[in-house]
Write a protein that holds these residues in place. Structure first.
Motif, PDB file in Angstrom:
ATOM      1  N   LYS A 118       0.828  -1.203   0.000  1.00  0.00           N
ATOM      2  CA  LYS A 118       0.000   0.000   0.000  1.00  0.00           C
ATOM      3  C   LYS A 118       0.864   1.255   0.000  1.00  0.00           C
ATOM      4  O   LYS A 118       0.438   2.311  -0.480  1.00  0.00           O
ATOM      5  N   LEU A 119       2.066   1.162   0.567  1.00  0.00           N
ATOM      6  CA  LEU A 119       2.994   2.296   0.600  1.00  0.00           C
ATOM      7  C   LEU A 119       3.868   2.348  -0.643  1.00  0.00           C
ATOM      8  O   LEU A 119       4.759   3.192  -0.737  1.00  0.00           O
ATOM      9  N   GLY A 120       3.616   1.441  -1.585  1.00  0.00           N
ATOM     10  CA  GLY A 120       4.403   1.407  -2.811  1.00  0.00           C
ATOM     11  C   GLY A 120       5.730   0.701  -2.672  1.00  0.00           C
ATOM     12  O   GLY A 120       6.644   0.904  -3.481  1.00  0.00           O
ATOM     13  N   MET A 121       5.849  -0.155  -1.656  1.00  0.00           N
ATOM     14  CA  MET A 121       7.086  -0.881  -1.392  1.00  0.00           C
ATOM     15  C   MET A 121       6.817  -2.377  -1.454  1.00  0.00           C
ATOM     16  O   MET A 121       5.712  -2.833  -1.182  1.00  0.00           O
ATOM     17  N   SER A 122       7.824  -3.130  -1.810  1.00  0.00           N
ATOM     18  CA  SER A 122       7.652  -4.580  -1.886  1.00  0.00           C
ATOM     19  C   SER A 122       8.449  -5.255  -0.787  1.00  0.00           C
ATOM     20  O   SER A 122       9.561  -4.834  -0.464  1.00  0.00           O
ATOM     21  N   GLY A 123       7.858  -6.287  -0.218  1.00  0.00           N
ATOM     22  CA  GLY A 123       8.528  -7.060   0.824  1.00  0.00           C
ATOM     23  C   GLY A 123       8.793  -8.474   0.341  1.00  0.00           C
ATOM     24  O   GLY A 123       8.046  -9.010  -0.488  1.00  0.00           O
ATOM     25  N   ARG A 124       9.845  -9.059   0.836  1.00  0.00           N
ATOM     26  CA  ARG A 124      10.153 -10.451   0.498  1.00  0.00           C
ATOM     27  C   ARG A 124      10.351 -11.235   1.795  1.00  0.00           C
ATOM     28  O   ARG A 124      10.754 -10.680   2.820  1.00  0.00           O
ATOM     29  N   PHE A 125      10.061 -12.521   1.713  1.00  0.00           N
ATOM     30  CA  PHE A 125      10.115 -13.354   2.902  1.00  0.00           C
ATOM     31  C   PHE A 125      11.530 -13.865   3.154  1.00  0.00           C
ATOM     32  O   PHE A 125      12.271 -14.188   2.225  1.00  0.00           O
ATOM     33  N   LEU A 126      11.884 -13.923   4.416  1.00  0.00           N
ATOM     34  CA  LEU A 126      13.142 -14.528   4.823  1.00  0.00           C
ATOM     35  C   LEU A 126      12.942 -16.031   5.025  1.00  0.00           C
ATOM     36  O   LEU A 126      11.822 -16.511   5.146  1.00  0.00           O
TER      37      LEU A 126
ATOM     38  N   ALA B 193       4.472  -2.111  19.156  1.00  0.00           N
ATOM     39  CA  ALA B 193       4.568  -0.655  19.149  1.00  0.00           C
ATOM     40  C   ALA B 193       5.797  -0.224  18.356  1.00  0.00           C
ATOM     41  O   ALA B 193       5.757   0.761  17.603  1.00  0.00           O
ATOM     42  N   GLY B 194       6.898  -0.956  18.502  1.00  0.00           N
ATOM     43  CA  GLY B 194       8.102  -0.660  17.736  1.00  0.00           C
ATOM     44  C   GLY B 194       7.909  -0.899  16.252  1.00  0.00           C
ATOM     45  O   GLY B 194       8.382  -0.123  15.409  1.00  0.00           O
ATOM     46  N   VAL B 195       7.204  -1.966  15.897  1.00  0.00           N
ATOM     47  CA  VAL B 195       6.920  -2.262  14.485  1.00  0.00           C
ATOM     48  C   VAL B 195       6.060  -1.157  13.884  1.00  0.00           C
ATOM     49  O   VAL B 195       6.290  -0.709  12.753  1.00  0.00           O
ATOM     50  N   ALA B 196       5.070  -0.675  14.631  1.00  0.00           N
ATOM     51  CA  ALA B 196       4.231   0.429  14.152  1.00  0.00           C
ATOM     52  C   ALA B 196       5.074   1.681  13.924  1.00  0.00           C
ATOM     53  O   ALA B 196       4.854   2.421  12.958  1.00  0.00           O
ATOM     54  N   ALA B 197       6.039   1.933  14.818  1.00  0.00           N
ATOM     55  CA  ALA B 197       6.927   3.082  14.652  1.00  0.00           C
ATOM     56  C   ALA B 197       7.761   2.948  13.382  1.00  0.00           C
ATOM     57  O   ALA B 197       7.967   3.923  12.647  1.00  0.00           O
ATOM     58  N   MET B 198       8.243   1.732  13.104  1.00  0.00           N
ATOM     59  CA  MET B 198       9.006   1.496  11.874  1.00  0.00           C
ATOM     60  C   MET B 198       8.166   1.817  10.645  1.00  0.00           C
ATOM     61  O   MET B 198       8.637   2.448   9.689  1.00  0.00           O
ATOM     62  N   PHE B 199       6.894   1.403  10.666  1.00  0.00           N
ATOM     63  CA  PHE B 199       6.024   1.716   9.536  1.00  0.00           C
ATOM     64  C   PHE B 199       5.685   3.204   9.500  1.00  0.00           C
ATOM     65  O   PHE B 199       5.399   3.751   8.421  1.00  0.00           O
ATOM     66  N   GLY B 200       5.731   3.868  10.645  1.00  0.00           N
ATOM     67  CA  GLY B 200       5.579   5.316  10.640  1.00  0.00           C
ATOM     68  C   GLY B 200       6.690   5.972   9.847  1.00  0.00           C
ATOM     69  O   GLY B 200       6.458   6.942   9.105  1.00  0.00           O
ATOM     70  N   THR B 201       7.911   5.443   9.980  1.00  0.00           N
ATOM     71  CA  THR B 201       9.041   5.945   9.206  1.00  0.00           C
ATOM     72  C   THR B 201       8.886   5.591   7.730  1.00  0.00           C
ATOM     73  O   THR B 201       9.143   6.420   6.846  1.00  0.00           O
ATOM     74  N   LEU B 202       8.466   4.367   7.450  1.00  0.00           N
ATOM     75  CA  LEU B 202       8.245   3.959   6.059  1.00  0.00           C
ATOM     76  C   LEU B 202       7.174   4.826   5.390  1.00  0.00           C
ATOM     77  O   LEU B 202       7.290   5.169   4.207  1.00  0.00           O
ATOM     78  N   GLU B 203       6.142   5.180   6.142  1.00  0.00           N
ATOM     79  CA  GLU B 203       5.087   6.024   5.593  1.00  0.00           C
ATOM     80  C   GLU B 203       5.627   7.416   5.275  1.00  0.00           C
ATOM     81  O   GLU B 203       5.249   8.014   4.248  1.00  0.00           O
ATOM     82  N   LEU B 204       6.510   7.945   6.094  1.00  0.00           N
ATOM     83  CA  LEU B 204       7.161   9.221   5.808  1.00  0.00           C
ATOM     84  C   LEU B 204       7.973   9.141   4.518  1.00  0.00           C
ATOM     85  O   LEU B 204       7.949  10.060   3.690  1.00  0.00           O
ATOM     86  N   ILE B 205       8.692   8.031   4.347  1.00  0.00           N
ATOM     87  CA  ILE B 205       9.480   7.836   3.133  1.00  0.00           C
ATOM     88  C   ILE B 205       8.574   7.757   1.914  1.00  0.00           C
ATOM     89  O   ILE B 205       8.860   8.341   0.862  1.00  0.00           O
ATOM     90  N   SER B 206       7.449   7.054   2.054  1.00  0.00           N
ATOM     91  CA  SER B 206       6.529   6.903   0.919  1.00  0.00           C
ATOM     92  C   SER B 206       5.931   8.239   0.489  1.00  0.00           C
ATOM     93  O   SER B 206       5.611   8.433  -0.687  1.00  0.00           O
ATOM     94  N   ARG B 207       5.782   9.174   1.420  1.00  0.00           N
ATOM     95  CA  ARG B 207       5.239  10.506   1.115  1.00  0.00           C
ATOM     96  C   ARG B 207       6.310  11.478   0.635  1.00  0.00           C
ATOM     97  O   ARG B 207       6.011  12.618   0.279  1.00  0.00           O
ATOM     98  N   GLY B 208       7.564  11.064   0.663  1.00  0.00           N
ATOM     99  CA  GLY B 208       8.652  11.933   0.252  1.00  0.00           C
ATOM    100  C   GLY B 208       9.097  12.906   1.316  1.00  0.00           C
ATOM    101  O   GLY B 208       9.912  13.794   1.054  1.00  0.00           O
ATOM    102  N   GLU B 209       8.587  12.735   2.548  1.00  0.00           N
ATOM    103  CA  GLU B 209       8.999  13.600   3.661  1.00  0.00           C
ATOM    104  C   GLU B 209      10.399  13.266   4.150  1.00  0.00           C
ATOM    105  O   GLU B 209      11.081  14.113   4.737  1.00  0.00           O
ATOM    106  N   VAL B 210      10.809  12.028   3.913  1.00  0.00           N
ATOM    107  CA  VAL B 210      12.137  11.565   4.319  1.00  0.00           C
ATOM    108  C   VAL B 210      12.806  10.909   3.118  1.00  0.00           C
ATOM    109  O   VAL B 210      12.192  10.072   2.440  1.00  0.00           O
ATOM    110  N   LYS B 211      14.049  11.290   2.861  1.00  0.00           N
ATOM    111  CA  LYS B 211      14.817  10.700   1.772  1.00  0.00           C
ATOM    112  C   LYS B 211      16.034  10.009   2.382  1.00  0.00           C
ATOM    113  O   LYS B 211      16.954  10.671   2.854  1.00  0.00           O
ATOM    114  N   PRO B 212      16.032   8.669   2.400  1.00  0.00           N
ATOM    115  CA  PRO B 212      17.137   7.936   3.028  1.00  0.00           C
ATOM    116  C   PRO B 212      18.478   8.264   2.382  1.00  0.00           C
ATOM    117  O   PRO B 212      18.591   8.299   1.151  1.00  0.00           O
ATOM    118  N   LEU B 213      19.476   8.485   3.223  1.00  0.00           N
ATOM    119  CA  LEU B 213      20.819   8.762   2.731  1.00  0.00           C
ATOM    120  C   LEU B 213      21.479   7.486   2.225  1.00  0.00           C
ATOM    121  O   LEU B 213      22.155   7.488   1.186  1.00  0.00           O
TER     122      LEU B 213
END
Length: 346
Positions: free
Chosen positions: A40-48, A191-211
């Motif tokens: 939904k965030l435009g990212m793909s996940g793969r299984f370990l 709660a930590g996993v939700a926080a991680m997706f909070g960061t991913l959602e920021l990246i998906s919106r272009g608010e954060v650009k990973p270095l």
């Protein structure tokens, strides 16, 4: 940065994953939920190989790859045996006090796909019947599951399809309040996993650009010690996003980010920890630095596994960890914000 985090998104996703049973070893449903959420965030996940999930996020520089890990597996139990009375003896999954699950509602997940309701009790559950009910030591041998079905024998339980080895999940008892508090089992580490997706959602919106290139890893065996004992070889830094412990002489609270400087595996990387502190202070993120002598994370599992990495650990402060847990949305949101600052600035 914390003002940019989508608070309602983080809250709603946290609720969804908290309500999805995932005791260690039984995590397929919640992992699939996260895979779909990543799409939904435009990212793909793969299984370990062990069943976890990894989401790759590109960066602008190629000097290093940062791994960010959180675990979806929770405390729970497995059916050890079926008693002649028709109750179930359980074997714990993860480390918790037996008195913390006494009286808890639970679900038994059969390998045939059926789910049965039950309650965890001691073998002497009534003070009207047993004179020593209050004094009975709460330990594995005296804990059992009363199934909410008409069963009074081993044969009748087996007729339901329940067998030794079936998983038992605890009712999370999720509740959220208008003042920001959230209480539920399994905030460690959902709660930590939700926080991680909070960061991913920021990246998906272009608010954060990973270095740097990022690998978000959602592990499923952390509570038993080997969640990310093996990681992709290109990772040189790892941040474990896990709950912060509260109590005794610790400084952390339910309202901010806890940064772990040392746990049972030893000190975390000095420079990474210092950088997290610097970013938190600069951006006005509430934080505390603490030491957890009875604690381990996926980052410490990776270090114990022989991976040549630097590692740090942070997460929202959680009260009564491995018990009846509680945190505040401020802590979860600020964890997402601090993580976003680190991945965008290094």
């Amino acid at each position: 940065m914390k003002e940019k985090v989508n608070r309602s998104y983080v809250h709603d996703l946290m609720e969804r994953i908290l309500l999805t049973p995932s005791p260690t070893g039984y995590c397929r449903q919640v992992i699939e939920l996260l895979r779909v959420e990543a799409e939904k965030l435009g990212m793909s996940g793969r299984f370990l190989q062990k069943g976890g999930l990894i989401i790759d996020v590109p960066g602008t520089a190629a000097d290093k790859t940062i791994g960010i890990t959180g675990h979806v597996d929770t405390l729970g139990a497995i059916v050890r045996s079926i008693k002649p009375s028709g109750t179930l003896r359980l074997s714990p999954v993860g480390g918790y006090m037996m008195n913390s699950i006494e009286g808890e509602y639970c679900s038994i997940h059969t390998r045939g796909g059926d789910i049965y309701s039950g309650t965890i009790l001691t073998t002497k559950p009534s003070v009207h019947v047993f004179s020593d009910a209050r004094d009975q030591k709460r330990e594995e041998a005296v804990m059992e599951v009363r199934i909410d079905e008409r069963v009074s024998s081993e044969q009748e339980v087996k007729a339901l399809g329940i067998r030794p080895g079936d998983f038992i999940s605890f009712d999370p008892r999720f509740r959220s309040f208008g003042n920001g508090f959230v209480k539920s089992r399994h905030l460690d580490d959902k709660a930590g996993v939700a926080a991680m997706f909070g960061t991913l959602e920021l990246i998906s919106r272009g608010e954060v650009k990973p270095l740097y290139p990022l690998k978000f890893i959602f592990s499923n065996y952390e509570e038993v010690g080997h969640g990310t004992s093996s990681i992709p070889s290109d990772i040189s830094e790892m941040i474990a996003v896990d709950m912060g412990a509260i109590g005794d002489d610790l400084n952390g609270t339910e309202y901010g980010v806890s940064i772990c400087a040392k746990d049972s595996s030893g000190p975390y990387d000095y420079d990474m920890t210092s950088r997290l502190i610097e970013l938190a202070e600069r951006d006005g993120i509430g934080y505390a630095v603490d030491i957890y002598p009875h604690y381990g994370s996926d980052a410490s599992a990776a270090l114990r596994g022989g991976n040549d990495i630097r590692a740090a650990c942070l997460g929202p402060g959680v009260s009564a960890s491995h018990g009846m847990e509680r945190t505040h949305m401020d802590a979860v949101v600020q964890t997402a914000a601090l993580l976003a600052l680190y991945v965008s600035e290094g």
